[in-house]
Each structure stands twice: as structure tokens, then as C-alpha cells.
Write a protein that holds these residues in place. Structure first.
Motif, PDB file in Angstrom:
ATOM      1  N   TYR A   1       0.836  -1.207   0.000  1.00  0.00           N
ATOM      2  CA  TYR A   1       0.000   0.000   0.000  1.00  0.00           C
ATOM      3  C   TYR A   1       0.871   1.257   0.000  1.00  0.00           C
ATOM      4  CZ  TYR A   1      -3.348   3.540   1.530  1.00  0.00           C
ATOM      5  OH  TYR A   1      -4.127   4.679   1.627  1.00  0.00           O
ATOM      6  N   ASP A   2       1.898   1.263   0.833  1.00  0.00           N
ATOM      7  CA  ASP A   2       2.794   2.426   0.879  1.00  0.00           C
ATOM      8  C   ASP A   2       3.482   2.647  -0.462  1.00  0.00           C
ATOM      9  OD1 ASP A   2       2.164   2.892   3.530  1.00  0.00           O
ATOM     10  OD2 ASP A   2       3.838   1.706   4.300  1.00  0.00           O
ATOM     11  N   LYS A   3       3.874   1.536  -1.115  1.00  0.00           N
ATOM     12  CA  LYS A   3       4.524   1.653  -2.422  1.00  0.00           C
ATOM     13  C   LYS A   3       3.552   2.185  -3.464  1.00  0.00           C
ATOM     14  CE  LYS A   3       8.017   0.702  -3.601  1.00  0.00           C
ATOM     15  NZ  LYS A   3       9.226   1.554  -3.715  1.00  0.00           N
ATOM     16  N   ARG A   4       2.293   1.715  -3.425  1.00  0.00           N
ATOM     17  CA  ARG A   4       1.294   2.191  -4.383  1.00  0.00           C
ATOM     18  C   ARG A   4       0.976   3.671  -4.165  1.00  0.00           C
ATOM     19  NH1 ARG A   4       1.890  -1.034  -8.567  1.00  0.00           N
ATOM     20  NH2 ARG A   4       0.921  -3.094  -8.386  1.00  0.00           N
ATOM     21  N   GLU A   5       0.948   4.087  -2.916  1.00  0.00           N
ATOM     22  CA  GLU A   5       0.726   5.508  -2.629  1.00  0.00           C
ATOM     23  C   GLU A   5       1.882   6.342  -3.178  1.00  0.00           C
ATOM     24  OE1 GLU A   5      -2.041   7.173  -0.705  1.00  0.00           O
ATOM     25  OE2 GLU A   5      -2.762   5.361  -1.715  1.00  0.00           O
ATOM     26  N   GLU A   6       3.085   5.837  -3.002  1.00  0.00           N
ATOM     27  CA  GLU A   6       4.265   6.527  -3.528  1.00  0.00           C
ATOM     28  C   GLU A   6       4.190   6.610  -5.049  1.00  0.00           C
ATOM     29  OE1 GLU A   6       9.124   6.334  -2.944  1.00  0.00           O
ATOM     30  OE2 GLU A   6       7.957   4.479  -2.784  1.00  0.00           O
ATOM     31  N   GLU A   7       3.804   5.498  -5.688  1.00  0.00           N
ATOM     32  CA  GLU A   7       3.658   5.468  -7.147  1.00  0.00           C
ATOM     33  C   GLU A   7       2.655   6.502  -7.630  1.00  0.00           C
ATOM     34  OE1 GLU A   7       2.559   1.879  -9.020  1.00  0.00           O
ATOM     35  OE2 GLU A   7       4.431   0.848  -8.596  1.00  0.00           O
ATOM     36  N   HIS A   8       1.526   6.589  -6.927  1.00  0.00           N
ATOM     37  CA  HIS A   8       0.489   7.546  -7.324  1.00  0.00           C
ATOM     38  C   HIS A   8       1.045   8.972  -7.237  1.00  0.00           C
ATOM     39  CE1 HIS A   8      -3.500   9.027  -8.142  1.00  0.00           C
ATOM     40  NE2 HIS A   8      -3.480   9.763  -7.056  1.00  0.00           N
ATOM     41  N   GLY A   9       1.834   9.210  -6.227  1.00  0.00           N
ATOM     42  CA  GLY A   9       2.478  10.523  -6.094  1.00  0.00           C
ATOM     43  C   GLY A   9       3.387  10.820  -7.268  1.00  0.00           C
ATOM     44  N   TRP A  10       4.100   9.802  -7.737  1.00  0.00           N
ATOM     45  CA  TRP A  10       4.969   9.974  -8.914  1.00  0.00           C
ATOM     46  C   TRP A  10       4.146  10.351 -10.142  1.00  0.00           C
ATOM     47  CZ3 TRP A  10       7.725   4.615  -8.112  1.00  0.00           C
ATOM     48  CH2 TRP A  10       8.618   4.710  -7.037  1.00  0.00           C
ATOM     49  N   MET A  11       2.997   9.681 -10.307  1.00  0.00           N
ATOM     50  CA  MET A  11       2.151   9.962 -11.469  1.00  0.00           C
ATOM     51  C   MET A  11       1.588  11.381 -11.422  1.00  0.00           C
ATOM     52  SD  MET A  11       2.100   7.446 -13.624  1.00  0.00           S
ATOM     53  CE  MET A  11       0.590   7.596 -14.573  1.00  0.00           C
ATOM     54  N   ILE A  12       1.138  11.781 -10.251  1.00  0.00           N
ATOM     55  CA  ILE A  12       0.626  13.151 -10.089  1.00  0.00           C
ATOM     56  C   ILE A  12       1.725  14.157 -10.405  1.00  0.00           C
ATOM     57  CG2 ILE A  12      -0.304  14.829  -8.449  1.00  0.00           C
ATOM     58  CD1 ILE A  12      -2.298  12.628  -9.261  1.00  0.00           C
ATOM     59  N   ASP A  13       2.921  13.888  -9.904  1.00  0.00           N
ATOM     60  CA  ASP A  13       4.067  14.766 -10.146  1.00  0.00           C
ATOM     61  C   ASP A  13       4.404  14.838 -11.633  1.00  0.00           C
ATOM     62  OD1 ASP A  13       6.550  16.269  -9.210  1.00  0.00           O
ATOM     63  OD2 ASP A  13       7.473  14.572 -10.245  1.00  0.00           O
ATOM     64  N   LEU A  14       4.344  13.678 -12.319  1.00  0.00           N
ATOM     65  CA  LEU A  14       4.638  13.636 -13.750  1.00  0.00           C
ATOM     66  C   LEU A  14       3.680  14.519 -14.534  1.00  0.00           C
ATOM     67  CD1 LEU A  14       6.255  12.281 -16.115  1.00  0.00           C
ATOM     68  CD2 LEU A  14       4.380  10.610 -16.226  1.00  0.00           C
ATOM     69  N   TYR A  15       2.392  14.380 -14.270  1.00  0.00           N
ATOM     70  CA  TYR A  15       1.406  15.166 -15.017  1.00  0.00           C
ATOM     71  C   TYR A  15       1.454  16.654 -14.650  1.00  0.00           C
ATOM     72  CZ  TYR A  15      -0.519  11.448 -17.794  1.00  0.00           C
ATOM     73  OH  TYR A  15      -0.659  10.468 -18.754  1.00  0.00           O
ATOM     74  N   LYS A  16       1.867  16.958 -13.448  1.00  0.00           N
ATOM     75  CA  LYS A  16       2.085  18.360 -13.082  1.00  0.00           C
ATOM     76  C   LYS A  16       3.269  18.918 -13.861  1.00  0.00           C
ATOM     77  CE  LYS A  16       0.169  18.660  -8.392  1.00  0.00           C
ATOM     78  NZ  LYS A  16       0.502  18.770  -6.939  1.00  0.00           N
ATOM     79  N   HIS A  17       4.346  18.129 -13.927  1.00  0.00           N
ATOM     80  CA  HIS A  17       5.537  18.534 -14.680  1.00  0.00           C
ATOM     81  C   HIS A  17       5.193  18.739 -16.152  1.00  0.00           C
ATOM     82  CE1 HIS A  17       9.753  18.802 -15.836  1.00  0.00           C
ATOM     83  NE2 HIS A  17       9.558  17.844 -16.741  1.00  0.00           N
ATOM     84  N   TRP A  18       4.363  17.859 -16.691  1.00  0.00           N
ATOM     85  CA  TRP A  18       3.929  17.967 -18.074  1.00  0.00           C
ATOM     86  C   TRP A  18       2.893  19.085 -18.276  1.00  0.00           C
ATOM     87  CZ3 TRP A  18       2.948  12.134 -19.677  1.00  0.00           C
ATOM     88  CH2 TRP A  18       4.185  11.502 -19.856  1.00  0.00           C
ATOM     89  N   ASN A  19       2.314  19.550 -17.190  1.00  0.00           N
ATOM     90  CA  ASN A  19       1.259  20.573 -17.240  1.00  0.00           C
ATOM     91  C   ASN A  19       0.069  20.118 -18.083  1.00  0.00           C
ATOM     92  OD1 ASN A  19       0.093  23.047 -16.547  1.00  0.00           O
ATOM     93  ND2 ASN A  19       0.923  24.084 -18.358  1.00  0.00           N
ATOM     94  N   ILE A  20      -0.340  18.872 -17.840  1.00  0.00           N
ATOM     95  CA  ILE A  20      -1.501  18.314 -18.531  1.00  0.00           C
ATOM     96  C   ILE A  20      -2.570  17.969 -17.502  1.00  0.00           C
ATOM     97  CG2 ILE A  20      -2.351  16.346 -19.881  1.00  0.00           C
ATOM     98  CD1 ILE A  20       0.322  16.357 -21.337  1.00  0.00           C
ATOM     99  N   HIS A  21      -3.709  18.634 -17.608  1.00  0.00           N
ATOM    100  CA  HIS A  21      -4.798  18.433 -16.642  1.00  0.00           C
ATOM    101  C   HIS A  21      -6.134  18.422 -17.382  1.00  0.00           C
ATOM    102  CE1 HIS A  21      -1.786  19.322 -13.566  1.00  0.00           C
ATOM    103  NE2 HIS A  21      -1.476  20.402 -14.255  1.00  0.00           N
ATOM    104  N   THR A  22      -6.333  17.415 -18.202  1.00  0.00           N
ATOM    105  CA  THR A  22      -7.588  17.300 -18.937  1.00  0.00           C
ATOM    106  C   THR A  22      -8.534  16.364 -18.191  1.00  0.00           C
ATOM    107  OG1 THR A  22      -6.873  15.372 -20.213  1.00  0.00           O
ATOM    108  CG2 THR A  22      -6.295  17.543 -21.100  1.00  0.00           C
ATOM    109  N   PRO A  23      -9.848  16.459 -18.450  1.00  0.00           N
ATOM    110  CA  PRO A  23     -10.790  15.517 -17.815  1.00  0.00           C
ATOM    111  C   PRO A  23     -10.429  14.062 -18.084  1.00  0.00           C
ATOM    112  CG  PRO A  23     -11.982  17.327 -18.835  1.00  0.00           C
ATOM    113  CD  PRO A  23     -10.545  17.470 -19.256  1.00  0.00           C
TER     114      PRO A  23
END
Length: 353
Positions: free
Chosen positions: A231-253
């Protein structure tokens, strides 16, 4: 030996004496011949390292590195430093590849000046020694004209599980080494490596062809075990994905829904992990853990946003939407029973989710 090696194939080797020969031979049978092959014996205790030595004695393109056990990331990193090819290709030692894989990858990379080539693959899930369920993963042929075009379309590749593991990809060595990208010393090291590659990559090509056979067979496989830190690893992974899309500046529905659905799917996997028969927690402790997992703002928001694409996933989401710890626990128990008792059914349900 050939000069100016084009592809450096890298393969960590540990505890795979029954499989490693087939892996090596699948590279030897490649229609593309200009490669060097690093078989990194990571302190294996069986005959895997000796088997690699036997193949190397007959084929000068095969180079065996014997090292103390340090895990697959360290094994790959040692070979990255020694690689001389224009491209890097990473293989697992219990899988195998179709004969035209390297040729098609290199042809695409050269034609399009690609830094990164992604292809389709097969998941071969064996439920007896000879019978298997074959899942095919692939996307359309695509040469992204710009970095932005790749970023906007990447969620489709993620959805098809094409952007998680290194073995269905060809990497431009100059790009990997030039950016100091290595495999981190962590469990599930593949994904953060890929994330580091795609974070700022500019020239990406996708091939619809399927070449690599990922084998699910060995009962002692990591994927069959209970992991207390999943669970901790999956939470960390989700954080990576959020960070990636923030870095890419992509926030579509569309990408927001994809991220929510991805989180929900992995949350269900974490619930099954807790109800796994190898989990040593008491029933009370298991239910408390599940209650904690399904009650976070991220979990509740993700379940709300998720648009299930199959009847199976719709059913899986019901207990979570009801916010019922008891029903969610029961669901986990059912998934665990199917996973351990009917490998074929579990593989089909997972593939069709």
C-alpha cells in the motif's frame, strides 16, 4: 566481434536456471545480429551463472558479469556503465523475445531518430505446465511529432500497461547516460526508471507489433507474495504519477479520470494483498487496514471519478462506493481465492478489467 555495436542487451540473472537458456537463445535467434549481450549474474545460488558462461564460451557477443547479490537494479546499472551500443535493451531472464524484435525496434529508431521506442507484448500466464492464457497488449503505430503530442497521448499507453516495464522498449544510450538515468535501488525499480526516461523525452515512436513474452508461471514469483509495504509503495507510485502530469502541465478531464481509475485499480490490488492467505494480520487488523485505505480523500475521490470499463470493474467498485469495510473485505477474500485457486480465470478477469 563487430565494431560499433548497435544494441546493448542487458539481463540480470538470479535463480532462473530452468529459464535463462531460452532467454539467451531468443536473443541469439534475432534476425538483427549487431548486438552485445550482458548477462549479469547477481550472485545467484543455482546454476544460472554457469549456464550463462557456457553460452558465452560459444558466442563472443555474450559477456557475463559475475557480482555479489545486490538486486536487479544494481545488476542492470553495472551493465549500463559497460554498454557500448547506440541503444539499450533490457530483458528479464525468465522471459523470451520474438526473433524480429531488435530489428524492428532498431529500424524504427533509426528511421525516426527516436530516443525511445515502445512496442506491444504478450503476457503468457501458465495455469498448468503446458496450458496458458495469452494476453496481448499493443497500441497503434505512432511517431509523435512533438514532445507535447506524446505527453497528451501517454495516458493511452499507460492504460495498456505499455509504459511500466523496460522490456518492451528500446532506449537511446546517449539519452539515458547523458541524463544520468539509472535503476533506483528499490522494489519495483522498473517504473521509476521509465518515469525518469519519459519525463523530458522528446522523440518517441510506438510500434503496434508484439514481440516480448512476459511469463507468469513460477509460484515463487514476487507477484504471488504478500507484501506488507504494498500500500505504501502504491501511494508513492500515485504521487509519482501526479508529479509527472504536473511537470507535463496536462490536466484534462480524460487524464484526470485515467489517474483516478488507475488509483482505484491498484487500491483493489492492495485490498486483495491484505486478504492474501499469506498475510499474517488478524481478521480484525485486516479490516482496520482496509477501512484506513478506503477512507482517505484520495481513495474516495478516485472511486467517485472512476469510469469502469468492464462489468467486472463495476462490481469491484460497488463496496468501495458504499464505503463498506465488511463488503470490501469480502471482495478481497473472493479475489484472493480466485487468484490462488483459478489462475486462468484470474488472468482473464484482470486482462478484461
Amino acid at each position: 566481434m563487430m565494431e560499433n555495436v548497435k544494441v546493448s542487451v542487458i539481463m540480470p540473472v538470479y535463480g532462473v536456471e530452468a529459464y535463462v537458456g531460452k532467454a539467451i537463445e531468443s536473443i541469439q535467434k534475432q534476425t538483427y545480429k549487431n548486438w552485445e549481450f550482458f548477462c549479469v549474474d547477481d550472485g545467484t545460488k543455482d546454476r544460472s551463472g554457469e549456464i550463462c558462461d557456457e553460452y558465452a564460451a560459444k558466442d563472443p557477443r555474450i559477456k557475463v558479469i559475475h557480482k555479489e547479490n545486490g538486486g536487479a537494479p544494481s545488476a542492470r546499472n553495472v551493465a549500463i556503465d559497460q554498454a557500448t551500443g547506440k541503444y539499450l535493451y533490457f530483458m528479464d531472464s525468465d522471459d523470451w523475445a520474438e526473433s524480429t524484435m531488435l530489428e524492428d525496434m532498431v529500424t524504427a529508431a533509426e528511421k525516426n531518430s527516436s530516443q525511445f521506442v515502445v512496442t506491444g507484448f504478450y503476457i503468457d500466464t501458465y495455469y498448468t505446465d503446458s496450458e496458458k492464457f495469452v494476453q496481448e497488449q499493443a497500441y497503434k503505430d505512432c511517431v509523435y511529432p512533438t514532445q507535447q503530442a506524446f505527453r497528451e497521448d501517454a495516458h493511452h499507453l499507460f492504460d495498456l500497461n505499455l509504459l511500466y516495464s523496460p522490456w518492451n522498449k528500446l532506449f537511446l544510450t546517449e539519452y539515458v547516460k547523458g541524463n544520468g538515468i539509472y535503476f533506483p535501488q528499490t522494489f519495483w525499480d522498473d517504473f521509476p526508471f521509465i518515469l525518469s526516461v519519459i519525463r523530458d523525452v522528446e522523440r518517441v515512436t510506438v510500434l503496434s507489433g508484439k514481440y516480448y513474452h512476459f511469463i507468469r508461471k513460477r509460484q515463487e514469483s514476487e507477484t504471488a507474495r504478500y507484501r506488507s509495504d504494498m500500500y505504501d509503495k502504491r501511494e508513492e507510485e500515485h504521487g509519482w504519477m501526479i508529479d509527472l502530469y504536473k511537470h507535463w502541465n496536462i490536466h484534462t478531464p480524460e487524464t484526470e479520470e485515467f489517474l483516478a481509475r488507475r488509483y482505484s485499480e491498484r487500491l483493489i490490488g492492495c485490498i486483495e494483498n491484505v486478504t492474501n492467505r499469506n498475510c499474517t494480520l488478524t481478521t480484525k487488523e485486516k479490516k482496520a487496514k482496509i477501512r484506513e485505505m478506503i477512507s482517505t480523500p484520495t481513495a474516495m475521490q478516485s472511486v467517485k471519478l472512476t469510469k469502469a470499463r468492464s462489468t467486472y470493474m463495476k462490481l469491484m467498485l460497488v463496496p468501495l462506493k458504499m464505503h463498506s469495510t465488511g463488503l470490501t473485505y469480502l471482495e478481497g477474500r473472493i479475489i484472493s481465492k480466485v487468484k490462488s485457486g483459478n489462475t486462468e480465470l484470474f488472468a482473464k478477469l484482470k486482462a478484461g478489467r
